[in-house]
Design an enzyme around this catalytic site. Structure first.
Site, PDB file in Angstrom:
ATOM      1  N   CYS A  94      44.855  38.008  50.777  1.00  0.00           N
ATOM      2  CA  CYS A  94      45.225  39.101  51.669  1.00  0.00           C
ATOM      3  C   CYS A  94      43.976  39.514  52.471  1.00  0.00           C
ATOM      4  O   CYS A  94      42.877  38.993  52.258  1.00  0.00           O
ATOM      5  CB  CYS A  94      45.761  40.283  50.864  1.00  0.00           C
ATOM      6  SG  CYS A  94      44.480  41.130  49.886  1.00  0.00           S
ATOM      7  N   CYS A 105      41.049  40.985  50.174  1.00  0.00           N
ATOM      8  CA  CYS A 105      40.361  39.944  49.409  1.00  0.00           C
ATOM      9  C   CYS A 105      39.557  39.033  50.332  1.00  0.00           C
ATOM     10  O   CYS A 105      38.479  38.567  49.963  1.00  0.00           O
ATOM     11  CB  CYS A 105      41.350  39.145  48.571  1.00  0.00           C
ATOM     12  SG  CYS A 105      41.982  40.086  47.161  1.00  0.00           S
ATOM     13  N   HIS A 140      43.578  42.217  42.699  1.00  0.00           N
ATOM     14  CA  HIS A 140      44.027  40.854  42.964  1.00  0.00           C
ATOM     15  C   HIS A 140      43.134  39.873  42.220  1.00  0.00           C
ATOM     16  O   HIS A 140      41.996  40.185  41.852  1.00  0.00           O
ATOM     17  CB  HIS A 140      44.002  40.571  44.461  1.00  0.00           C
ATOM     18  CG  HIS A 140      45.073  41.289  45.219  1.00  0.00           C
ATOM     19  ND1 HIS A 140      45.331  41.074  46.545  1.00  0.00           N
ATOM     20  CD2 HIS A 140      45.973  42.230  44.813  1.00  0.00           C
ATOM     21  CE1 HIS A 140      46.335  41.832  46.934  1.00  0.00           C
ATOM     22  NE2 HIS A 140      46.739  42.551  45.896  1.00  0.00           N
ATOM     23  N   GLU A 145      41.503  37.246  43.218  1.00  0.00           N
ATOM     24  CA  GLU A 145      40.248  36.948  43.907  1.00  0.00           C
ATOM     25  C   GLU A 145      39.222  38.048  43.662  1.00  0.00           C
ATOM     26  O   GLU A 145      38.045  37.767  43.402  1.00  0.00           O
ATOM     27  CB  GLU A 145      40.463  36.825  45.429  1.00  0.00           C
ATOM     28  CG  GLU A 145      41.534  35.848  45.837  1.00  0.00           C
ATOM     29  CD  GLU A 145      42.901  36.494  46.039  1.00  0.00           C
ATOM     30  OE1 GLU A 145      43.560  36.154  47.033  1.00  0.00           O
ATOM     31  OE2 GLU A 145      43.317  37.317  45.198  1.00  0.00           O
TER      32      GLU A 145
END
Length: 142
Positions: free
Chosen positions: A99, A102, A71, A73
């Site tokens: 999420c 993260c 992801h 992040e």
């Protein structure tokens, strides 16, 4: 212009930069960008995609995201970890709310503020960040 309206203008601009950065992603289903800012300086950036050395294809033949796709992040946090900077006390600007996985990284990285424009379809990551007393700002941008 007071300091809170000035901060909101900075927040909008950094989110716009994260949105532009998301365009670097090869993912077809969703492109996400992230920027980490500390003391009004961009110290890291990231977008969702495959790890270094992997093919730039995020989805499998069934259009499902491959399990090893990172992801935005996570990419921004690991990138700052490889630098001489520290994300401790910083702000993460991300186009989609984090999420759960993260959010754990955000907490451990010492990030104190998360600004996002779109809601992810699951909100347990946001609940975890609230529990950790991280400031959350949902700011829709055009």
């Amino acid at each position: 212009m007071n300091s809170s309206s000035k901060q909101k203008e900075f927040d909008k601009r950094y989110l716009q930069m994260a949105r532009i950065w998301a365009q670097n992603s090869y993912c077809k289903r969703r492109q996400v960008g992230a920027i980490i800012v500390k003391a009004r300086m961009i110290i890291s950036d990231g977008y969702n995609g495959t790890p270094e050395g992997f093919e730039n294809i995020c989805e499998d033949e069934n259009n499902k995201t491959k399990p090893y796709v990172l992801h935005a992040e996570a990419n921004a946090i690991t990138k700052v970890a490889k630098s001489n900077n520290s994300s401790d006390g910083g702000t993460l600007y991300v186009t989609t709310s984090p999420c759960m996985e993260c959010s754990k990284l955000i907490i451990q990285a010492g990030i104190k503020r998360v600004v996002f424009s779109e809601l992810y379809n699951k909100e347990e990551g946001l609940r975890l960040l609230e529990k950790a007393k991280i400031e959350l700002v949902h700011l829709k941008i055009d």
